[in-house]
Design a protein around this motif. Sequence first.
Motif, PDB file in Angstrom:
ATOM      1  N   ALA A 127      32.118  24.937  25.783  1.00  0.00           N
ATOM      2  CA  ALA A 127      33.366  24.999  26.549  1.00  0.00           C
ATOM      3  C   ALA A 127      33.189  24.336  27.910  1.00  0.00           C
ATOM      4  O   ALA A 127      34.100  23.653  28.405  1.00  0.00           O
ATOM      5  N   TRP A 128      32.012  24.529  28.528  1.00  0.00           N
ATOM      6  CA  TRP A 128      31.733  23.870  29.812  1.00  0.00           C
ATOM      7  C   TRP A 128      31.626  22.359  29.635  1.00  0.00           C
ATOM      8  O   TRP A 128      32.141  21.591  30.454  1.00  0.00           O
ATOM      9  N   LEU A 129      30.976  21.916  28.579  1.00  0.00           N
ATOM     10  CA  LEU A 129      30.875  20.482  28.328  1.00  0.00           C
ATOM     11  C   LEU A 129      32.249  19.884  28.099  1.00  0.00           C
ATOM     12  O   LEU A 129      32.575  18.805  28.621  1.00  0.00           O
ATOM     13  N   ASP A 130      33.082  20.574  27.339  1.00  0.00           N
ATOM     14  CA  ASP A 130      34.437  20.107  27.085  1.00  0.00           C
ATOM     15  C   ASP A 130      35.227  19.967  28.380  1.00  0.00           C
ATOM     16  O   ASP A 130      35.946  18.978  28.590  1.00  0.00           O
ATOM     17  N   ARG A 131      35.084  20.942  29.281  1.00  0.00           N
ATOM     18  CA  ARG A 131      35.818  20.893  30.547  1.00  0.00           C
ATOM     19  C   ARG A 131      35.334  19.743  31.417  1.00  0.00           C
ATOM     20  O   ARG A 131      36.136  19.078  32.100  1.00  0.00           O
ATOM     21  N   GLY A 132      34.035  19.473  31.398  1.00  0.00           N
ATOM     22  CA  GLY A 132      33.530  18.332  32.154  1.00  0.00           C
ATOM     23  C   GLY A 132      34.079  17.016  31.637  1.00  0.00           C
ATOM     24  O   GLY A 132      34.478  16.136  32.414  1.00  0.00           O
ATOM     25  N   LEU A 133      34.115  16.874  30.328  1.00  0.00           N
ATOM     26  CA  LEU A 133      34.671  15.656  29.731  1.00  0.00           C
ATOM     27  C   LEU A 133      36.155  15.520  30.046  1.00  0.00           C
ATOM     28  O   LEU A 133      36.653  14.409  30.282  1.00  0.00           O
ATOM     29  N   ALA A 134      36.855  16.644  30.073  1.00  0.00           N
ATOM     30  CA  ALA A 134      38.292  16.614  30.354  1.00  0.00           C
ATOM     31  C   ALA A 134      38.589  16.090  31.754  1.00  0.00           C
ATOM     32  O   ALA A 134      39.674  15.564  32.011  1.00  0.00           O
ATOM     33  N   ALA A 135      37.626  16.237  32.672  1.00  0.00           N
ATOM     34  CA  ALA A 135      37.829  15.726  34.029  1.00  0.00           C
ATOM     35  C   ALA A 135      38.023  14.221  34.034  1.00  0.00           C
ATOM     36  O   ALA A 135      38.607  13.662  34.973  1.00  0.00           O
ATOM     37  N   LEU A 136      37.541  13.545  32.994  1.00  0.00           N
ATOM     38  CA  LEU A 136      37.638  12.085  32.927  1.00  0.00           C
ATOM     39  C   LEU A 136      38.837  11.609  32.122  1.00  0.00           C
ATOM     40  O   LEU A 136      38.985  10.409  31.871  1.00  0.00           O
ATOM     41  N   ASP A 137      39.696  12.545  31.714  1.00  0.00           N
ATOM     42  CA  ASP A 137      40.931  12.144  31.036  1.00  0.00           C
ATOM     43  C   ASP A 137      41.747  11.228  31.950  1.00  0.00           C
ATOM     44  O   ASP A 137      41.839  11.453  33.160  1.00  0.00           O
TER      45      ASP A 137
END
Length: 230
Positions: A127-137
């Motif tokens: 979930a933390w990795l997903d949120r980090g990736l989402a920052a680059l949307d």
Amino acid sequence: MTREIPRTLQILWGEAPRPGGRGLNRERIVAAAIEIADADGLAALSMARLAERLGSAPMSLYRHVANKDELLAFMLDAAPGSPPELPRGWRPGLEAWARALRDVYYAHPWILQVSDGRPPLDPGQLAWLDRGLAALDGTPLSQRDRFEVVTAVLYFVRGEAQIGAILMRGGSMEDYAGLIAHFVRPERLPALAAASDAGIFRPSADAAESSFAYGLARVLDGVSVLLAGD
């Protein structure tokens, strides 16, 4: 060929039945284990001490946790908690994500020992990795580049926490600074001696925060250069 999924992951992802019974459950066991590890370090955690903390017989724990390795996997999943909501924009988002992750490592420094750099498979860490990736949307970066950027930020935060969350506990950083000053001489290690003389190894909250902010800014500057090239 069907890959066999480990029991621990089946439990974490809700694909295995939970044992019944009143009172003791996996959440209570894991929360108590985290409290022990946070307070006294990973070496102090044992199934016997955990059972004593919970006021139960050691064998009662094994209805919910197969062994200590499984317990550690459950702890890794639970300790970070939910990832934070991030501000808009890739840079503020990644900075907020990095700072929140740093707070996790400082609160639970044993995570750095248990995870040992292995790719996560549990829902909590993913979930933390997903949120980090989402920052680059919204950026033009490819999925591969986004993953590499988040990984680079993660490595920076983990590296800083290895010093900040472990060496600085219990005055260890003061001991380190003193030993550096004692052994490092300009005639043998001139660059390191100059750094030591400048006081960069002296522990202080302000110095630690300044160092973290400087390093994170340089990592994110590199992402800016990458984006400018797209």
